[in-house]
Structures are given as structure tokens and as C-alpha cells.
Write a protein that holds these residues in place. Structure first.
Motif, PDB file in Angstrom:
ATOM      1  N   ILE A  29     -33.167  70.877  18.331  1.00 33.94           N
ATOM      2  CA  ILE A  29     -33.620  71.391  19.392  1.00 33.94           C
ATOM      3  C   ILE A  29     -34.563  72.685  19.153  1.00 33.94           C
ATOM      4  N   TYR A  30     -34.005  73.396  18.180  1.00 41.60           N
ATOM      5  CA  TYR A  30     -34.622  74.661  17.889  1.00 41.60           C
ATOM      6  C   TYR A  30     -36.067  74.294  17.019  1.00 41.60           C
ATOM      7  N   SER A  31     -35.988  73.200  16.118  1.00 44.52           N
ATOM      8  CA  SER A  31     -37.152  72.923  15.602  1.00 44.52           C
ATOM      9  C   SER A  31     -38.282  72.245  16.432  1.00 44.52           C
ATOM     10  N   MET A  32     -37.899  71.846  17.743  1.00 41.47           N
ATOM     11  CA  MET A  32     -39.000  71.545  18.530  1.00 41.47           C
ATOM     12  C   MET A  32     -39.940  72.708  18.692  1.00 41.47           C
ATOM     13  N   GLY A  33     -39.175  73.840  18.965  1.00 44.65           N
ATOM     14  CA  GLY A  33     -40.150  75.041  19.086  1.00 44.65           C
ATOM     15  C   GLY A  33     -40.785  75.526  17.779  1.00 44.65           C
ATOM     16  N   TYR A  34     -39.776  75.543  16.938  1.00 40.56           N
ATOM     17  CA  TYR A  34     -40.408  76.109  15.651  1.00 40.56           C
ATOM     18  C   TYR A  34     -41.312  75.474  14.887  1.00 40.56           C
ATOM     19  N   MET A  35     -41.239  73.959  14.747  1.00 36.95           N
ATOM     20  CA  MET A  35     -42.014  73.161  13.663  1.00 36.95           C
ATOM     21  C   MET A  35     -43.369  72.767  14.590  1.00 36.95           C
ATOM     22  N   LYS A  36     -43.536  73.294  15.669  1.00 34.21           N
ATOM     23  CA  LYS A  36     -44.823  72.665  16.599  1.00 34.21           C
ATOM     24  C   LYS A  36     -45.938  72.623  15.945  1.00 34.21           C
ATOM     25  N   ARG A  37     -46.285  73.779  15.057  1.00 38.13           N
ATOM     26  CA  ARG A  37     -47.739  73.866  14.462  1.00 38.13           C
ATOM     27  C   ARG A  37     -47.740  72.723  13.132  1.00 38.13           C
ATOM     28  N   GLU A  38     -46.417  72.431  12.606  1.00 40.79           N
ATOM     29  CA  GLU A  38     -46.545  71.472  11.438  1.00 40.79           C
ATOM     30  C   GLU A  38     -46.979  70.369  11.776  1.00 40.79           C
ATOM     31  N   GLU A  39     -46.283  69.855  12.988  1.00 45.89           N
ATOM     32  CA  GLU A  39     -46.630  68.499  13.637  1.00 45.89           C
ATOM     33  C   GLU A  39     -46.541  67.443  12.522  1.00 45.89           C
ATOM     34  N   HIS A  40     -45.615  67.640  11.700  1.00 43.13           N
ATOM     35  CA  HIS A  40     -45.099  66.288  10.911  1.00 43.13           C
ATOM     36  C   HIS A  40     -43.956  65.494  11.413  1.00 43.13           C
TER      37      HIS A  40
ATOM     38  N   SER B 229     -39.677  84.114  21.367  1.00 41.74           N
ATOM     39  CA  SER B 229     -39.926  82.663  21.057  1.00 41.74           C
ATOM     40  C   SER B 229     -39.729  81.828  22.150  1.00 41.74           C
ATOM     41  N   PRO B 230     -40.244  80.588  22.050  1.00 44.17           N
ATOM     42  CA  PRO B 230     -40.046  79.523  23.536  1.00 44.17           C
ATOM     43  C   PRO B 230     -38.584  79.280  23.659  1.00 44.17           C
ATOM     44  N   ALA B 231     -38.370  78.695  24.799  1.00 44.61           N
ATOM     45  CA  ALA B 231     -37.039  78.489  25.164  1.00 44.61           C
ATOM     46  C   ALA B 231     -36.407  77.394  24.523  1.00 44.61           C
ATOM     47  N   THR B 232     -36.998  76.427  23.734  1.00 41.77           N
ATOM     48  CA  THR B 232     -36.206  75.393  22.988  1.00 41.77           C
ATOM     49  C   THR B 232     -35.770  76.204  21.595  1.00 41.77           C
ATOM     50  N   MET B 233     -36.298  77.326  21.301  1.00 45.96           N
ATOM     51  CA  MET B 233     -35.358  78.254  20.203  1.00 45.96           C
ATOM     52  C   MET B 233     -34.586  79.064  20.816  1.00 45.96           C
ATOM     53  N   THR B 234     -34.731  79.724  21.648  1.00 45.65           N
ATOM     54  CA  THR B 234     -33.824  80.924  22.407  1.00 45.65           C
ATOM     55  C   THR B 234     -32.365  79.822  22.760  1.00 45.65           C
ATOM     56  N   PHE B 235     -32.817  78.399  23.531  1.00 47.58           N
ATOM     57  CA  PHE B 235     -31.534  77.871  23.666  1.00 47.58           C
ATOM     58  C   PHE B 235     -30.475  77.879  22.650  1.00 47.58           C
ATOM     59  N   SER B 236     -31.133  77.419  21.561  1.00 41.67           N
ATOM     60  CA  SER B 236     -30.255  77.157  20.457  1.00 41.67           C
ATOM     61  C   SER B 236     -29.217  78.173  19.902  1.00 41.67           C
TER      62      SER B 236
ATOM     63  N   PRO C 232     -38.512  63.970  17.450  1.00 41.10           N
ATOM     64  CA  PRO C 232     -37.747  64.901  17.472  1.00 41.10           C
ATOM     65  C   PRO C 232     -36.649  64.462  18.884  1.00 41.10           C
ATOM     66  N   TRP C 233     -37.544  63.692  19.586  1.00 40.23           N
ATOM     67  CA  TRP C 233     -36.294  63.229  20.793  1.00 40.23           C
ATOM     68  C   TRP C 233     -35.450  62.039  20.280  1.00 40.23           C
ATOM     69  N   ILE C 234     -36.109  61.254  19.280  1.00 33.92           N
ATOM     70  CA  ILE C 234     -35.089  60.021  19.034  1.00 33.92           C
ATOM     71  C   ILE C 234     -33.840  60.636  18.176  1.00 33.92           C
ATOM     72  N   LEU C 235     -34.180  61.668  17.358  1.00 36.85           N
ATOM     73  CA  LEU C 235     -33.235  62.212  16.702  1.00 36.85           C
ATOM     74  C   LEU C 235     -32.161  63.032  17.485  1.00 36.85           C
ATOM     75  N   ILE C 236     -32.732  63.600  18.517  1.00 36.50           N
ATOM     76  CA  ILE C 236     -32.007  64.488  19.216  1.00 36.50           C
ATOM     77  C   ILE C 236     -31.001  63.547  20.155  1.00 36.50           C
ATOM     78  N   LEU C 237     -31.403  62.539  20.504  1.00 37.90           N
ATOM     79  CA  LEU C 237     -30.797  61.710  21.492  1.00 37.90           C
ATOM     80  C   LEU C 237     -29.529  61.003  20.482  1.00 37.90           C
ATOM     81  N   CYS C 238     -29.675  60.671  19.258  1.00 38.56           N
ATOM     82  CA  CYS C 238     -28.981  59.825  18.572  1.00 38.56           C
ATOM     83  C   CYS C 238     -27.665  60.793  18.096  1.00 38.56           C
ATOM     84  N   LEU C 239     -28.245  62.048  17.958  1.00 37.88           N
ATOM     85  CA  LEU C 239     -27.180  63.292  17.693  1.00 37.88           C
ATOM     86  C   LEU C 239     -26.319  63.455  18.765  1.00 37.88           C
ATOM     87  N   LEU C 240     -26.798  63.491  20.139  1.00 36.74           N
ATOM     88  CA  LEU C 240     -26.052  63.695  21.222  1.00 36.74           C
ATOM     89  C   LEU C 240     -24.969  62.717  21.270  1.00 36.74           C
ATOM     90  N   GLY C 241     -25.483  61.384  21.162  1.00 42.53           N
ATOM     91  CA  GLY C 241     -24.454  60.333  21.312  1.00 42.53           C
ATOM     92  C   GLY C 241     -23.207  60.462  19.978  1.00 42.53           C
TER      93      GLY C 241
END
Lengths: 696, 102, 203
Positions: A154-165, A519-526, A42-51
Motif C-alpha cells: 500500500i505504501y509503495s503505491m504512493g512511494y513508487m509512483k514516479r518509477e512506474e514499473h 507524503s500522500p495518504a497511501t504512505m501515511t496510512f501504512s 499493485p491492486w492485484i497484489l494488494i487484493l491477493c495479500l488481503l485474501g
């Protein structure tokens, strides 16, 4: 300035591609189950998307700046003729699209024209180009896509945590890259390639939880149904390519705008084919059936792909190619009617849905129909404006739905209730999104919906500037479309309120709803960011986008039809609140009788398709299959195999000799055959078998 | 010089005899001898054609050299295979070695 | 006189070659058959000399007689007790293969006589003049062959070298006595070794 944007805009597409490659690399190196891949993806994608977001923002600002300088807001699309008289509406060519040869044909050498059809095809030597076209349309879309995608990740980091794929982020990166590539494309073929790529990503992401049979089925359904539309688009692309010898948007526009009457019937057919393609992607009636099923995917996928971006690709396509539609007024009528009907049709189904995501899905179909209707009414800027605002508030609504589902572990709104006190952020942001969807001033949805209603009003009354839509849509039909649009406003407000009230107000109806947590902050932030955007997007985007029609309408003010729409929306909200606030034991809409039955059965469209597929197509298919099995497969294929096999049996008897396995017998056979071949060659060569006679 | 056809006839006959040896001899080593005879017949063909009709080219000689090289390799590997067969089956009688029995 | 000389030389060589070949086929003793190869190879070498290919003749003697023939004799001795001379030395395919061979000889012979050769194939000739392959170098010179081999035919030459190397490795691998753990464990283990291994060690 525009040079600068062109210089760097390719990076917007390249960065998600980079993210895709990096995530794939990490998965391959670390293994998808490893913590390294799970954490870094997720961090790779988020950083690239920020750019990419930074560059997209710069591109947007630059492009709009140039637009200002070029005089008026008329550059993006040839709109409605309300250009200032002194400034002729600039065309796409004015945006200097950059194209490089991608597949350059051999220069035609001595092409002899013959009557043979293959010759004429061979002498058709198309050049395929890859390119970038930056205008307000694509620049805005790029920005919206990158922004929503970033927030969803960003939201997915909170939402998808259980899936871990980490696979999820891999697909998301590929999707974002494809979507951006489609938006930035400078010609139809390039656009079509990315168009199919986003379809593929949609398939992969709907079926992300493929062990679940519903998800796998939904993925296949989405893929197959959209393929129907894509076939139409493909035919249109080929027809345009053959007809005009060019597929770049700028050149096509020049050719068509200069000679609109060259082939009106062909243009109408092509326009309708394009619209069929757009219908598949944008879930227009009757190809809408895949979108509700697509909700089997993760909610963040629904938010990004099936609400904000990919489903809007059809609208984007029609907006991009609107010059073809303007030249074919009949096609405009088709687009407007189908769009308007889809809007009211899907909204009516949305009234009775009990699955939170299904409500959203039908709402999305309905709003997409709204946009299509705007395109059909020759108001592409208004439609595109609605697309952008809708991207924000519908993504927001989906993400709040995901947040609620995350907390309650069910999607059925009847099993929720009373969540307001437990999930304040989610509830408030959902309320903002819902009000925007309903079209309440001053949220983003109000402005864009207002513009669409005005467009419908103008066509119905034939007021304002003369547009192409007037030629295609007669006044009674214009009235029909306007009424459908207004009824849709009422229904939209109703089902939005129904959903919100049932979810957040009243008493918790189940154990899960009682013990829900925020929900966790990653989700509410978005959620918060999107809610803020929903609040301000109207004010920010109105001057940018609707400037094209701004002079004609009254800016931020209310038009008469807009006031009617607002009243209907408020009425719908009040009505639904009154019905559902007391938490009725039984669905109040059941009083509608046959209409309720129809709505809850999705107006039998799925049933019809099942009948069509099960009876008509299947019977035809069985006949064809029987013919294939008996004649083609049985007679030709199996027959050949059988003959070869029998021949082999016979030859084995001869070839193996009296005592099978004797090595030298095989050598004898080879030697004998070689001698015989030699004899055949010699007799064939000399024509005689007598030595020393022939050949002298 | 003797007529060209005479030498070629020797070559043809040698080839035929080699083929007979290859196909009829039960001993694997003898069958291999047949192969050598056939190769020699081919070589003789090359050289004769060179001498009579293309005396200004060297292609035939190169070809013969390559054939001799390959014959040497073939003999070495072939005999090694025969030794291996002998070790495994205790015989070099090709009639008794029937792994390809269908 | 000239013709008779040539005919005599040809007759001797052909007799050696074909007679040897017939004996190779017909001899019952395999070791005799191997020795009968000698006149065949030598006859071919004689033909090469007669046809002015001195280098090839030398190679024929060196490789065929010096290497291959010796190799074959070795193989015969290594497998000597495999087939006794009491048994039939040929299988039952003699008649069909003879027929096939006759067909082949007939077809090829017809071709030789019928083909439109640059010079008629069944007439006596004076010596066909030899010429220079490369300016200043006669075709019969070994140096000419060397030049061609390392320029025009470099690739086949190299491939043949690699092939030889591969054949060498392959022959060693194939012919090597398999070292079973039992065989290296000592005399007691030899008793337990498979029959064929024991048999070979007895030879």
C-alpha cells in the motif's frame, strides 16, 4: 480446528503466486510501460495479500487455540524446561505436519551392497516431500509476513509512483510467495529451495534501479555474500539428509531429541554450518557487509525484505532447528557470542552514520544480532518475539525514512532538520518506531528486549531452570554477553535519538528540507497502521508468544535486568538529545578519537574483505587462471581446435581435388572411401581376401 | 535356376557402371541416369536375395516398391533441379557449375 | 537342357542390362544415352520376371520405363543445346573412378562368394519352392503384397506417399518458370528480361 487450518493454509502461499502470475500476464499482455499494467499490478497484489491475510489470521488463531488446548505454551519449541511437570513438552510431530511425496524414488530393488562407493550412493534412495507445518512459530511468522507485505505494498503505491514499473510488484509478489513458502515448509530441502528464492528476489529488488551502478554492485554483493552462508547451509542439509535419511523437521527432531549424544561433534559442526547459513541471510558478523549496501534498493524493499522479513529468515531458521542447537551446546556458545558481538559492533557503527537508511541498516544488523544472541542463550521464544516486534517497528522506521526521503530528496540526515512541523504524521510515527527500537515501555520493543535481557541474565547468573545454554556458556562468558547486550541497548537508544533529533528538530539546514511536504495518504496510512501495531503488539503478542517462558518471568512486570536496560535506554536518549538538540556544528562523537575513526570506517571490515579479495584471492585466482590459460585452455582446448583446423586444411587439399569446386570429385571421394570401408569390413570379416576359399 | 552369385554379379557390375556414370559424365542428366542405374542394381539385389533365400517373406518386395517410389520422386525433383540450373547458368555441364568452389 | 535354357535366359538379360549400361556411359550423344537406358530397365524387369516377381516387373516397366525414362528424355530435349557432342562427354575422373569401381566389385564379389549363405551361392539349383506369405495367399500374389503393405508396412507406405506429394510440389516449384514482373509485362519487357529467360523462350 487444526485440520481446518491445514486445509486452507496452502492458499496463503498460493495467493501471492497467483498475484505473480497475474501481474506477469498483465505485463506480457499490456506491455510494462502501459497504464493498464501500472495501475492494475499493485491492486492485484494488494487484493491477493488481503485474501492471504485473512487466511493467515485464521490460521494463527486456530493454531494458538490448539496450543492452549494442548496444555501450556510449550508446543512451539522445546523451551527452557519450564514446562509444567505434568505436560511433557510437545514436539513438532504433535503438530501433524502434512507432507506429500514430491520426488519418490523407485522402490529399492535387490540393492546389493558392495564396497564400491557409487553403489552406496545409488542405494541411498531419498524421498523428497513437499509439505506444510503449522505451529505457533510458522503461523505467527506467516501472519507477520503477510501483514507487513500488505502494508508495504500500500505504501509503495504512493512511494513508487514516479518509477512506474509494474515489474516492482511482480518481484514483490514473488518475494512474498517465496518467503511464505519458506516459513510454511515442513522440511529442510523445501525450506532451502524457498530460501534461495528469497535470495534471488532480494537480488532482483536491490538491483531494481540497475541503471545506477551502485545498485547493480550492491545487488551482486548481496547475492555473492549470502551465497557464502548458503553454502554452509547446503552442506548442513546434505549432512542431515545423509545422516538421518530424512529432512522433515518433525522426524529430525524426534531422532535428535531421542538420541542427542549419538554424534555430538557432528551435530556441533552441522549446527555451526546452519548458523553460517543463517549468518549470511541475517547479516551476522562478518557476513553483514551486504546489508548496508542493500539500501540502494527502493525504500519499501528495504522495509519489507531487508528489515522485516527476509533478514529475519536466518533467525527463523535457527529457531526452527533449535533442537539441533540444544543438542550441541558449543554451537549455542558460538551463536550467542557472534550474535552479541554483531549487536554491539553494528550498533557502534550506527552511531556515526549520516545516511538515514544506513543508520537503519546498521540498526537492523544490530537487532538481528540481538535475536541471534537470544537463540544462543537457548531462549528461542524470546528471540522470535523480538523478531515479530522488530518486523513491525523496523518496517515502520524504514517507511518513515522513505517518507522523509520522498519529501526531502536526500538521505543525508545532516541535510534535513526541522521537519517535525512539516511532516507531523511521519515525525510522530517515526518517534514511536524509534522509541520501540530503543526499548521504551510500553512499546513493543521494550517487552521483547526485556525478555532477551532476562535470558542473558539467567545464563550469566545461572539462575532459573537449567538450560542447554548453561552447558555451553560459562558464567564469565555469560557476563560478557550480558554486558554486550546492555551496551547495545545504550547505543541503540543513542543513535535512534540522534537520527530523530537531526531529522525532525532544529532548523531546516537545506533548501529541500525547508520545502518538504507530508507524503500522500497511501504512505501515511501504512505508517499509522504500523505505528498502532508497534504500540499494541507487545500486549497482544506477549501472552501468545512468550507464554512459553511466561511462568518463569513476571509477565508484563519489570525484571531487575529489565529495569537496568530501561534506565540505559532512557539515559542514551537523554544523552543524545542533549548533544544533538543544539544542532552542533561539528559531530560531537569525534571526541572519541580512534574509536570514532574506527566506527566511521566501519571497523575496516569492508577494507579487510577488499584486501582479502584483492590480494589473496585475486593472486591465487591469477595463478589458477594462468595455469588454466596455458595448460588447460591453451594446450588441451586450443590445441584440439588447432589440430582439427590443420587437419581440415590438409583434408581440404585432398578432398577438393585438382580443381576445387568440382562436384563430381566429391562424389568420387565418397565412393572411394565407401569402397575402402567395404574392403576393410570384408577383410576384417573373413580374414582373407581370396574368393571362394574361406568360410566353407 | 542360375547360381545366386551370377545375378548378384550382374547387380554389382550394374552398380559400378552406375557409379562411373554418376562420377564421370559431365552432363547433369547423364549423371542422374547413373543414379538410376545404381538404384536398379540395389533393387535387383533385393529381389534375388528374396527369391533364393527368403521365398516366404515379402519384406524385399516392399522394400523394392519403396525404392521405386523414392526413385520416381528423386527423378522428378532431380530433373527439376537440373532445369533450374540450366535456367540459371545456361548449361548443365557439372564442370562449369561450381558454387561449392572452396 | 534345362540348364542351358536358364543360362540362355540369364545371358540375354545380363547382356541387355550390362550392355545397355555400358552404352549409357560411353555414348557421346546424351539422347542416345537416354535411349540406351531402355534395355537396362527392360533387362531388370526381365530379371524380376525370371525371379517370379511379376508385380515388380510390371512396376518396373510402368515406372522406370513409362515414367522416369520419359522424364529423362524430356529433360534431355529441354536442355539439348547445352552440351554439344563435339566436346568431351566425360571429365578427367575416369581412371580414378574406374579403379574405385574395380575395388568395389572385387570387395563385393569376394563377399558374395565367401559369405556363408544358407545355400551355396555358386551352384545350380532346382527352382526354390515358393510358399504362402499369409495362409492361403502365395507370396507371388499381388494381394499378399497389398496385405503386407497396408498392415505391417503401413507407416513406411504412408511416409512414401507424403514423400511423393512433397516431391511433386517441390518439382513444380523448382521447374516453374519464374514469373518476373518484366516477363508478364509484354513483348517489350521480354527484350529487357535477363538473357537466360530469353534463351529459354527461344527454345
Amino acid at each position: 480446528m487444526l485440520e481446518f487450518a491445514y486445509e486452507y493454509s496452502w492458499l496463503i502461499v498460493a495467493l501471492p503466486v497467483l498475484a505473480f502470475v497475474l501481474i506477469a500476464g498483465v505485463i506480457i499482455i499490456a506491455g510494462k510501460g502501459q497504464a493498464l499494467a501500472r495501475v492494475t499490478a499493485p491492486w492485484i497484489l494488494i487484493l491477493c495479500l488481503l485474501g492471504a491475510l485473512g487466511i493467515a489470521g485464521g490460521t494463527l488463531v486456530t493454531t494458538l487455540h490448539v496450543q492452549d488446548r494442548k496444555g501450556g505454551m510449550h508446543i512451539v519449541l522445546p523451551v527452557n524446561g519450564n514446562a509444567p511437570a505434568e505436560a511433557a513438552a510437545p514436539t513438532l510431530a504433535d503438530w501433524n505436519p502434512r507432507e506429500v511425496d514430491w520426488l519418490a524414488p523407485e522402490p529399492a530393488q535387490n540393492v546389493v551392497s558392495t564396497d564400491h562407493p557409487m553403489e552406496s550412493i545409488r542405494s541411498w534412495n531419498p524421498t523428497l516431500r513437499m509439505g506444510v507445518l503449522l505451529d505457533p512459530l510458522s503461523a505467527t511468522m506467516l501472519f507477520v509476513v503477510v501483514l507487513v507485505s500488505l502494508l508495504v505494498q500500500i505504501y509503495s503505491m504512493g512511494y513508487m509512483k514516479r518509477e512506474e514499473h509494474p515489474r516492482f510488484y511482480l518481484y514483490m509478489a514473488l518475494f512474498t510467495a517465496s518467503m511464505l513458502g519458506m516459513v510454511i515448509a515442513s522440511n529442510l530441502v523445501q525450506m532451502f529451495i524457498f530460501w534461495e528464492l528469497v535470495g534471488l528476489c532480494s537480488y532482483l529488488l536491490i538491483g531494481f534501479w540497475f541503471p545506477k551502478p551502485e545498485a547493480a554492485r550492491a545487488a551482486i554483493k548481496a547475492f555473492v555474500v549470502t551465497r557464502f552462508g548458503d553454502l554452509g547451509l547446503l552442506i548442513a542439509v546434505i549432512a542431515l539428509w545423509l545422516g538421518y535419511g530424512d529432512v522433515s523437521f518433525a522426524n529430525l527432531q524426534t531422532a535428535i531429541v531421542q538420541n542427542p549424544a549419538v554424534a555430538p561433534l557432528s551435530l556441533t559442526v552441522i549446527a555451526i554450518l546452519i548458523f553460517i547459513g543463517a549468518s549470511g541471510k541475517s547479516a551476522q558478523f562478518p557476513l553483514h557487509i551486504w546489508l548496508p549496501d542493500a539500501m540502494e534498493g527502493p525504500t519499501s524493499v528495504s522495509a519489507l525484505i531487508h528489515a522485516a522479513t527476509m533478514v529475519a529468515a536466518g533467525v527463523f531458521l535457527v529457531a526452527r532447528l533449535h533442537f539441533i542447537f540444544e543438542a550441541a551446546p558449543t554451537a549455542l556458545l558460538v551463536v550467542a557470542l557472534v550474535g552479541g558481538f554483531t549487536a554491539i559492533f553494528a550498533a557502534s557503527i550506527g552511531l556515526v552514520q549520516n545516511d538515514m537508511k544506513k543508520v537503519m541498516a546498521y540498526s537492523t544488523i544490530s537487532q538481528l544480532g540481538y535475536m541471534m544472541m537470544g537463540l544462543g542463550l537457548a531462549a528461542p521464544a524470546a528471540a522470535f518475539f523480538h523478531l515479530t516486534t522488530h518486523a513491525f517497528f523496523k518496517a515502520l522506521l524504514f517507511l518513515t525514512a522513505g517518507s522523509v526521503i520522498h519529501a526531502v530528496h536526500t538521505q543525508d540526515i545532516r541535510e534535513m532538520g526541522g521537519l517535525f512541523s512539516k511532516m507531523k504524521v511521519t515525525a510522530v510515527t517515526c518517534l514511536i518506531g524509534g522509541l520501540a527500537l530503543a526499548g521504551i515501555v510500553p512499546l513493543a520493543g521494550f517487552f521483547s528486549k526485556d525478555k532477551l535481557l532476562e535470558a542473558a541474565w539467567d545464563v550469566a547468573m545461572h539462575t532459573g531452570e537449567h538450560t542447554a545454554a548453561w552447558d555451553g556458556i560459562s558464567q564469565p562468558l555469560g557476563w560478557l554477553i550480558l554486558i554486550m547486550a546492555l551496551v547495545t541497548v545504550l547505543m541503540t537508544a543513542f543513535y535512534t535519538t540522534r537520527m530523530w533529533v537531526l531529522v525532525f528538530l532544529g532548523k531546516p539546514r537545506t533548501h529541500g528540507a525547508e520545502h518538504a511536504h507530508e507524503s500522500p495518504a497511501t504512505m501515511t496510512f501504512s505508517l499509522v497502521v504500523l505505528a498502532a501495531l508497534t504500540c499494541v503488539a507487545g500486549f497482544l503478542l506477549v501472552p501468545m508468544l512468550t507464554g512459553m517462558e511466561w511462568a518463569r518471568t513476571n509477565g508484563f512486570g519489570l525484571s531487575p535486568v529489565g529495569i537496568v536496560g530501561l534506565l540505559l535506554a532512557v539515559g542514551g536518549i537523554a544523552w543524545a538529545y542533549r548533544l544533538y538538540r543544539p544542532a552542533p556544528a561539528q559531530e560531537p562523537l569525534q571526541k572519541l578519537g580512534w574509536a570514532y575513526v574506527g566506527m566511521s570506517n566501519l571497523w575496516y571490515v569492508n577494507t579487510f574483505f577488499m584486501w582479502l579479495a584483492g590480494r589473496v584471492v585475486l593472486v591465487l585466482g591469477l595463478l589458477v587462471a594462468r595455469f588454466d590459460k596455458a595448460v588447460i585452455d591453451g594446450g588441451l582446448v586450443d590445441g584440439t581446435a588447432w589440430l582439427t583446423g590443420r587437419l581440415g586444411h590438409v583434408l581440404r587439399r585432398v578432398g577438393a581435388g585438382p580443381s576445387p569446386g568440382q562436384l563430381q570429385y566429391y562424389a568420387l571421394v565418397i565412393f572411394l572411401l565407401a569402397a575402402l570401408v567395404l574392403v576393410a569390413m570384408v577383410t576384417g570379416h573373413t580374414g582373407s581376401f581370396m574368393p571362394g576359399v574361406v568360410g566353407r | 535356376m542360375v547360381p545366386f552369385a551370377w545375378i548378384i554379379l550382374v547387380s554389382i557390375l550394374l552398380f559400378a557402371l552406375g557409379a562411373i556414370a554418376l562420377i564421370t559424365r559431365r552432363n547433369a542428366v547423364a549423371a542422374l541416369m547413373g543414379v538410376e542405374l545404381m538404384l536398379n542394381a540395389a533393387n535387383l539385389n533385393f529381389v534375388a536375395a528374396w527369391r533364393y533365400y527368403y521365398p516366404d517373406h515379402l519384406d524385399a518386395q516392399v522394400a523394392v516398391l519403396l525404392v521405386i517410389t523414392i526413385a520416381a520422386a528423386e527423378a522428378a525433383v532431380g530433373l527439376a533441379i537440373i532445369l533450374n540450373l540450366y535456367r540459371r547458368f545456361g548449361t548443365v555441364d557439372l564442370d562449369q557449375i561450381r558454387l561449392m568452389r572452396g | 537342357m534345362h540348364t542351358i535354357l536358364h543360362a540362355t535366359v540369364f545371358g540375354v538379360l545380363a547382356l541387355a542390362t550390362l550392355g545397355g549400361a555400358v552404352k549409357v556411359i560411353s555414348t557421346r550423344s546424351i539422347i542416345h544415352a537416354a535411349f540406351w537406358l531402355f534395355p537396362v530397365f527392360a533387362g531388370i524387369a526381365g530379371f524380376y520376371l525370371y525371379l517370379d516377381a511379376q508385380f515388380l516387373a510390371a512396376m518396373q516397366v510402368l515406372i522406370y520405363i513409362g515414367a522416369i525414362l520419359v522424364l529423362i528424355v524430356f529433360a534431355v530435349t529441354l536442355t539439348r543445346n547445352a552440351t554439344s557432342t563435339d566436346e568431351a562427354q566425360t571429365n578427367g575422373l575416369f581412371i580414378p573412378v574406374l579403379l574405385a569401381a574395380l575395388v568395389l566389385v572385387y570387395a563385393l564379389g569376394t563377399t558374395v562368394f565367401n559369405h556363408l549363405w544358407p545355400i551355396e551361392s555358386n551352384v545350380w539349383l532346382d527352382a526354390v519352392p515358393l510358399s504362402a506369405a499369409v495362409p492361403g495367399v502365395m507370396v507371388t500374389d499381388v494381394s499378399a503384397l497389398g496385405l503386407v503393405l497396408l498392415s505391417q508396412y503401413l507407416l513406411p507406405f504412408e511416409i512414401a506417399s507424403v514423400l511423393l506429394l512433397a516431391a511433386m510440389v517441390g518439382a513444380i516449384v523448382l521447374a516453374r518458370k519464374e514469373r518476373t514482373p518484366a516477363a508478364t509485362a509484354g513483348v517489350a519487357a521480354v527484350e529487357a528480361a535477363p538473357a537466360d529467360v530469353r534463351e529459354l523462350s527461344n527454345v
